[in-house]
Design a protein around this motif. Structure first.
Motif, mmCIF file in Angstrom:
data_model
loop_
_atom_site.group_PDB
_atom_site.id
_atom_site.type_symbol
_atom_site.label_atom_id
_atom_site.label_comp_id
_atom_site.label_asym_id
_atom_site.label_seq_id
_atom_site.Cartn_x
_atom_site.Cartn_y
_atom_site.Cartn_z
ATOM 1 N N GLU A 34 0.857 -1.186 0.000
ATOM 2 C CA GLU A 34 0.000 0.000 0.000
ATOM 3 C C GLU A 34 0.892 1.234 0.000
ATOM 4 O O GLU A 34 2.102 1.129 0.192
ATOM 5 N N LEU A 35 0.291 2.409 -0.173
ATOM 6 C CA LEU A 35 1.065 3.645 -0.109
ATOM 7 C C LEU A 35 1.761 3.728 1.243
ATOM 8 O O LEU A 35 1.116 3.706 2.283
ATOM 9 N N GLY A 36 3.066 3.788 1.234
ATOM 10 C CA GLY A 36 3.845 3.963 2.452
ATOM 11 C C GLY A 36 4.033 2.731 3.312
ATOM 12 O O GLY A 36 4.725 2.787 4.322
ATOM 13 N N GLU A 37 3.445 1.600 2.936
ATOM 14 C CA GLU A 37 3.512 0.427 3.807
ATOM 15 C C GLU A 37 3.554 -0.865 3.007
ATOM 16 O O GLU A 37 2.861 -1.032 2.018
ATOM 17 N N VAL A 38 4.371 -1.801 3.485
ATOM 18 C CA VAL A 38 4.460 -3.136 2.917
ATOM 19 C C VAL A 38 4.252 -4.119 4.057
ATOM 20 O O VAL A 38 4.856 -3.975 5.124
ATOM 21 N N THR A 39 3.400 -5.112 3.848
ATOM 22 C CA THR A 39 3.222 -6.171 4.834
ATOM 23 C C THR A 39 3.965 -7.396 4.322
ATOM 24 O O THR A 39 3.623 -7.949 3.268
ATOM 25 N N LEU A 40 4.994 -7.783 5.064
ATOM 26 C CA LEU A 40 5.849 -8.897 4.655
ATOM 27 C C LEU A 40 5.277 -10.233 5.112
ATOM 28 O O LEU A 40 4.555 -10.310 6.104
ATOM 29 N N GLU A 41 5.656 -11.283 4.400
ATOM 30 C CA GLU A 41 5.299 -12.647 4.788
ATOM 31 C C GLU A 41 6.064 -13.056 6.049
ATOM 32 O O GLU A 41 5.513 -13.698 6.928
ATOM 33 N N ASN A 42 7.336 -12.671 6.114
ATOM 34 C CA ASN A 42 8.220 -13.054 7.227
ATOM 35 C C ASN A 42 9.065 -11.858 7.633
ATOM 36 O O ASN A 42 9.351 -10.986 6.811
ATOM 37 N N PRO A 43 9.505 -11.828 8.883
ATOM 38 C CA PRO A 43 10.388 -10.726 9.294
ATOM 39 C C PRO A 43 11.729 -10.811 8.556
ATOM 40 O O PRO A 43 12.141 -11.881 8.114
#
Length: 188
Positions: A34-43
């Motif tokens: 998303e704008l300004g943010e990424v949600t990762l699968e793993n740290p």
């Protein structure tokens, strides 16, 4: 479990595409972008985070690490989304939009933003609206009254007054200048 990363200056679809390419090149799996943010699968481990930070900086982005900076970036991304990507028919206020999307009281968001940025969320919002007005004027597809309606101004006079206050010129004077009067969204 979600592993969010916050990225400064990721303010448009082209930015998202660029960040997506960087993540894919580095073989970093993600769920959402998303704008300004990424949600990762793993740290990320330290080496991955360092490499990602370096690759992002080459493209003009910055990986945000402290929580306050992350929240400020989220506020800016949501303001941009609210101004540039929200349908005209939406009657939700900016404060309600921010509270809902960031899951925090607007007063605490406003206080933090003012302390860190040295300006109010409202002034940032107005600057974003004016940049959007500039963009629509340059496209030359809508009249000023259509632009006022599209951006939920109460009247053309209100839009014109705010435009002149922020830019120092009228919308028609700006139109004569052409594209060189615009700023990029991340520099507002």
């Amino acid at each position: 479990m979600n592993h969010p990363l916050y990225i400064k200056n990721m303010v448009c679809d082209r930015c998202k595409s660029s960040v997506r390419n960087i993540l894919e090149d580095l073989q970093i799996s993600f769920k959402e972008l998303e704008l300004g943010e990424v949600t990762l699968e793993n740290p990320l481990n330290q080496a991955q985070q360092s490499n990602l930070s370096h690759q992002l900086s080459i493209q003009g982005f910055e990986l945000l690490e402290d929580r306050e900076t992350q929240i400020i970036n989220q506020i800016k991304s949501e303001v941009i989304r609210f101004v540039h990507h929200q349908p005209t028919s939406e009657s939700q206020t900016l404060s309600a939009h921010l509270s809902v999307h960031l899951n925090k009281e607007y007063s605490s968001l406003s206080k933090l933003f003012s302390q860190v940025e040295g300006r109010t969320i409202e002034s940032y919002y107005i600057d974003q609206r004016i940049e959007h007005v500039k963009e629509l004027i340059i496209y030359d597809e809508l009249s000023l009254s259509e632009i006022a309606y599209k951006l939920n101004y109460s009247s053309v006079a209100h839009l014109s007054g705010q435009f002149k206050k922020v830019t120092g010129m009228t919308p028609s004077a700006f139109k004569k200048l052409g594209p060189q009067g615009r700023k990029s969204l991340d520099s507002v």
